[in-house]
Motif scaffolding. Structure first.
Motif, PDB file in Angstrom:
ATOM      1  N   ALA A 193       0.816  -1.212   0.000  1.00 51.14           N
ATOM      2  CA  ALA A 193       0.000   0.000   0.000  1.00 51.14           C
ATOM      3  C   ALA A 193       0.850   1.263   0.000  1.00 51.14           C
ATOM      4  CB  ALA A 193      -0.933   0.003   1.212  1.00 51.14           C
ATOM      5  N   GLY A 194       2.018   1.213   0.600  1.00 55.23           N
ATOM      6  CA  GLY A 194       2.871   2.396   0.660  1.00 55.23           C
ATOM      7  C   GLY A 194       4.006   2.383  -0.335  1.00 55.23           C
ATOM      8  N   SER A 195       3.906   1.539  -1.372  1.00 55.37           N
ATOM      9  CA  SER A 195       5.029   1.367  -2.306  1.00 55.37           C
ATOM     10  C   SER A 195       4.751   1.884  -3.704  1.00 55.37           C
ATOM     11  CB  SER A 195       5.401  -0.127  -2.380  1.00 55.37           C
ATOM     12  OG  SER A 195       5.753  -0.620  -1.113  1.00 55.37           O
ATOM     13  N   LEU A 196       3.768   2.767  -3.858  1.00 55.70           N
ATOM     14  CA  LEU A 196       3.488   3.314  -5.188  1.00 55.70           C
ATOM     15  C   LEU A 196       4.702   4.038  -5.742  1.00 55.70           C
ATOM     16  CD1 LEU A 196      -0.098   4.815  -4.761  1.00 55.70           C
ATOM     17  CD2 LEU A 196       0.537   2.837  -6.164  1.00 55.70           C
ATOM     18  N   THR A 222       3.836  -0.694  -8.250  1.00 54.18           N
ATOM     19  CA  THR A 222       4.728  -0.707  -7.077  1.00 54.18           C
ATOM     20  C   THR A 222       6.033  -1.445  -7.351  1.00 54.18           C
ATOM     21  OG1 THR A 222       3.768  -2.754  -6.188  1.00 54.18           O
ATOM     22  CG2 THR A 222       2.745  -0.678  -5.509  1.00 54.18           C
ATOM     23  N   GLY A 223       6.258  -1.851  -8.594  1.00 56.29           N
ATOM     24  CA  GLY A 223       7.424  -2.675  -8.921  1.00 56.29           C
ATOM     25  C   GLY A 223       8.705  -1.874  -9.029  1.00 56.29           C
ATOM     26  N   SER A 224       9.358  -1.989 -10.187  1.00 53.61           N
ATOM     27  CA  SER A 224      10.682  -1.373 -10.362  1.00 53.61           C
ATOM     28  C   SER A 224      10.634   0.142 -10.367  1.00 53.61           C
ATOM     29  CB  SER A 224      11.301  -1.856 -11.681  1.00 53.61           C
ATOM     30  OG  SER A 224      10.567  -1.333 -12.785  1.00 53.61           O
ATOM     31  N   GLY A 225       9.468   0.705 -10.701  1.00 61.37           N
ATOM     32  CA  GLY A 225       9.371   2.155 -10.793  1.00 61.37           C
ATOM     33  C   GLY A 225       9.770   2.703 -12.140  1.00 61.37           C
TER      34      GLY A 225
END
Length: 385
Positions: free
Chosen positions: A80-83, A104-107
Motif C-alpha cells: 500500500a505504501g510502495s506506489l 509498485t514494482g521497479s518504478g
C-alpha cells in the motif's frame, strides 16, 4: 432450551463463517482474476499520490471493478505504501494484483512520452516518441539534431512535462570526445562534464536519466559500467592472450569495434590482429591511423592519403609495431568479448567484400585476389552501374 439456543447460535456462527469464507474467496477472485479493462491504457502515478486516490481513479477509468478491493489487496500484500511515480502501461483485462505489481514494482515507466538523446559515431540526435497503449507501439513525434537545428515545438511542448522520461543511448564506437561534446548539447542535463574521460572507458549502453541530471555523474556511471564489463570479461578470458592488463585488451577491443559492424565477424577480426601480433607483423589498420590524425575529435570525412599512411604517429599501425598506446573509441561488450575470447583462425588478412562484411584470407595471394574483387566493386559503384 439453553441447548436449543446454543445449537442455533452455533448454526448461525457456522453460517457466518462460511459466508465470510465465501466473501474472502470472492474478494480474492476479484483481486486476482481478469479485470474489466477493455483496452490498454497508459496510467500516470503522480509523485506523492495516495493509494486511495489511485484506486478511485482506476475505478473511474474502468481498470478495476472495486476501489475498495484494490486497496485491501494492496494492503494485504504490504504494498500500500510502495506506489512509484511514473507512467505505466496497463494491458486489457489486467487483474488488480497485476496492476498493483505494475504500480509498485521497479518504478521504471513503461509508457508515455520518451525523449531519447542518441549519440553515435557520426553525430547525435534527439528523438521524441510516445507509446500508443492500444497498439503497444511507439510513435515518433519529433526528431532533430541539436548541433544544427532548433528544438521543434513538439519537443518544447513535452520536455517540461514531469511525466516525460529522458534517455541517453550511446552507440558502440563513439569516442570520449564525441560523447562529451554531445552531452553538452543535451539541454535537459546540468553542470559541466568535468575532465575528459579516458578513451575506451565509457560503456555503450542506454541510460535513463531525469531532467536536471548531472553530466559529470552520468559520465561517471558510464565509466562504472565499462569497468564492470571489462572486469567481468577479463576474468573469463581465454588462455595465452598477449595482453598484460585489461587496459591493453581494451585497446584491441576498440580496434575490433571500428573495423567491423557485423556482429558475427568480431571474433574473426580479433583473431586476425592477434595472429599478426604473434607473427611479429604490423597490424596495419586504418582506424588507428585516422585516430592519430583526428585525436578522436570528429570524423575524418575522407580517405587516407599515402603520406598519412607513411607518417609516424603513435597510432599509425602501418609504421609502429604492436598496439597503439590507447583505445581509439569506446567499444561495446561484444567487441571486448571478442578481444578476450577470439575465434581460432589461420587468417592474417581481411578486406571489405561489398556486402558490409569482409573477406578473410590466410595468405597474401588470397588476400590480393580479395582486394582485386573489392577494387572492382568500388569501380562499379563509382561508375554508377
Amino acid at each position: 432450551m439453553w441447548r436449543n439456543i446454543a445449537s442455533n447460535f452455533l448454526t448461525i456462527a457456522i453460517v457466518l463463517l462460511v459466508a465470510a469464507a465465501a466473501l474472502v474467496a470472492w474478494g480474492q477472485q476479484q483481486y486476482k482474476g481478469p479485470g474489466p479493462l477493455a483496452e490498454a491504457i497508459c496510467y500516470r502515478v503522480e509523485s506523492g499520490a495516495s493509494l486511495r486516490g489511485v484506486a478511485a481513479d482506476l475505478a473511474d477509468q474502468g481498470a478495476v471493478s472495486s476501489a475498495y478491493i484494490f486497496r485491501v489487496g494492496a494492503d494485504y500484500e504490504d504494498k500500500a505504501g510502495s506506489l512509484k511515480a511514473g507512467s505505466f502501461l496497463i494491458p486489457p483485462k489486467a487483474s488488480m494484483a497485476g496492476i498493483v505489481e505494475t504500480l509498485t514494482g521497479s518504478g521504471q515507466s513503461t509508457c508515455g512520452t520518451e525523449v531519447n538523446f542518441r549519440i553515435g559515431v557520426n553525430g547525435a540526435d534527439v528523438v521524441v516518441r510516445e507509446l500508443d497503449p492500444v497498439t503497444n507501439r511507439y510513435e515518433e513525434v519529433a526528431k532533430f539534431d541539436p548541433a544544427v537545428e532548433a528544438a521543434p515545438a513538439a519537443y518544447v511542448e513535452r520536455a517540461e512535462d514531469p511525466a516525460v522520461r529522458f534517455r541517453i543511448t550511446l552507440a558502440e564506437g563513439a569516442t570520449s570526445w564525441q560523447i562529451v561534446e554531445a552531452l553538452k548539447r543535451a539541454e535537459f542535463l546540468s553542470g559541466e562534464p568535468g575532465e575528459l574521460p579516458a578513451e575506451g572507458r565509457l560503456a555503450p549502453d542506454s541510460y535513463e536519466v531525469v531532467r536536471g541530471a548531472s553530466r559529470a555523474e552520468l559520465l561517471a556511471e558510464m565509466q562504472r559500467r565499462q569497468d564492470a564489463v571489462l572486469a567481468d570479461l577479463w576474468a573469463a578470458r581465454a588462455d595465452g592472450l598477449p595482453y598484460d592488463s585489461p587496459e591493453t585488451a581494451l585497446i584491441m577491443a576498440s580496434i575490433v569495434e571500428k573495423e567491423t559492424g557485423v556482429p558475427e565477424e568480431r571474433g574473426r577480426v580479433a583473431s586476425v590482429f592477434l595472429n599478426r601480433l604473434e607473427q611479429g607483423m604490423k597490424l596495419q589498420t586504418d582506424p588507428t591511423v585516422i585516430y592519430g590524425i583526428t585525436k578522436g575529435q570528429g570524423v575524418l570525412g575522407r580517405g587516407l592519403r599515402q603520406s598519412e599512411l607513411r607518417g609516424r604517429t603513435p597510432y599509425n599501425t602501418y609504421v609502429i609495431d604492436g598496439l597503439p598506446p590507447t583505445p581509439i573509441a569506446n567499444p561495446g561488450r561484444e567487441s571486448i568479448a571478442a578481444a578476450l575470447n577470439p575465434d581460432e583462425t589461420p587468417y592474417l588478412f581481411f578486406v571489405a567484400d561489398g556486402t558490409g562484411g569482409h573477406a578473410f584470407a590466410e595468405t597474401l595471394d588470397e588476400h590480393n585476389a580479395n582486394v582485386a574483387k573489392w577494387r572492382a566493386i568500388e569501380a562499379e559503384q563509382g561508375s554508377g552501374n
